[in-house]
Scaffold this motif. Structure first.
Motif: not given
Length: 313
Positions: A258-264
């Protein structure tokens, strides 16, 4: 999908940074894997053999344990091999296949936990209508819906990842082909793909979780109306095991997906992922057997019958 990508295989970095500790991790994870298999197979066998457990609650537990077995088979054998191997590659198609089945069984587990919450709510809040509301036909339909829905959502997620072009690094910073570490390797704009995957993640995680919370709201309200303390304790004891598994499973999965970006994504994800790929399947049979007197009695009965049968041979 492979024709649109220059990458033909992926290198799973896994726990390579642990160096000489990898053989220790191999022994540890192998032991845990064997416990997972034996625990879940015990639950499945006991539920099938003991007629007193032929109820909707244990039917869904049997389906959940079966799904957990396949869920771990998709990930752990390859991870164990990689811990002792220098060659940690996985072909493009194999990586996509692993992700598809991992997500499929994982989402199925989430939906099954939601259905199990509904089952407990119906049993406690509407005991007289329970046999009708949770007939065997309804149980089979609910289980089938969870499985089909899980793999349909998995197909969407896997397609969104592997339809992207991969033309740079093939080093996956994980011990299996998960969404975040793989999609980070794409050499194209991934915003739309990530957004759709994020929305799917919200639906398959938050919707069942909200449904479970509402179900337990009704359960608590009903339990509070029970006059005797013993009756309240007995009613809540049937839900305690399910609630523990829900907290662990949804808590860990939500922190990763549940995170908007895989970059995190970071190396910490591997530690969190270990929790819901190893610890949760390990705890499921333990929680349901150690905290459930019906299962404990059934296990003793099956062991007793098996011992008698062996003596007669």
């Amino acid at each position: 999908m492979a024709n649109s990508s220059r990458v033909t295989e992926f290198l799973l970095l896994g726990f390579s940074s642990f160096g000489e500790l990898q053989p220790v991790l191999f022994v540890l994870f192998l032991g845990l894997y064997l416990i997972i298999l034996s625990g879940n197979f015990t639950i499945i066998s006991v539920i099938r053999l003991e007629r007193s457990l032929h109820t909707p609650m244990y039917f869904f537990l049997c389906v959940l344990s079966t799904s957990e077995v396949f869920y771990t088979i998709v990930i752990l054998p390859k991870m164990l091999i990689n811990l002792l191997s220098v060659l940690r590659t996985l072909s493009f198609i194999s990586c996509a296949t692993q992700m598809f089945f991992f997500l499929g069984f994982g989402i199925t587990n989430c939906l099954l936990l939601g259905v199990m919450g509904y089952d407990r709510c119906t049993a406690i809040c509407q005991p007289l209508r329970y046999p009708v509301l949770m007939s065997w036909r309804v149980c089979a339909q609910l289980a089938a819906t969870c499985i089909v829905s899980g793999f349909l959502v998995s197909l969407v997620g896997t397609t969104l990842v592997f339809s992207l072009p991969f033309c740079g690094s093939n080093r996956v910073n994980h011990y299996f082909c998960d969404i975040s570490p793989v999609i980070r390797l794409a050499c194209a704009e991934t915003y739309i793909n990530e957004l759709v995957i994020f929305i799917c993640g919200v639906l398959v995680l938050l919707v069942p979780l909200i449904f479970i919370c509402i179900s337990y709201g009704f359960i608590v309200r009903t339990i509070l109306k029970i006059p005797s303390a013993d009756g309240k304790r007995k009613a809540f004891s049937t839900c305690a095991s399910h609630l523990i598994v829900v907290i662990i499973h949804y808590g860990c999965a939500s922190s990763v997906y549940l995170r908007p970006s895989a970059k995190s994504s970071s190396g910490k994800d591997r530690l969190v992922t270990v929790t819901y790929t190893i610890v949760t399947p390990l705890l499921n049979p333990m929680v349901y057997s150690l905290r459930n007197k019906d299962v404990q009695v059934a296990i003793r009965k099956v062991i007793g019958r098996t011992a008698v049968a062996l003596k007669t041979l």
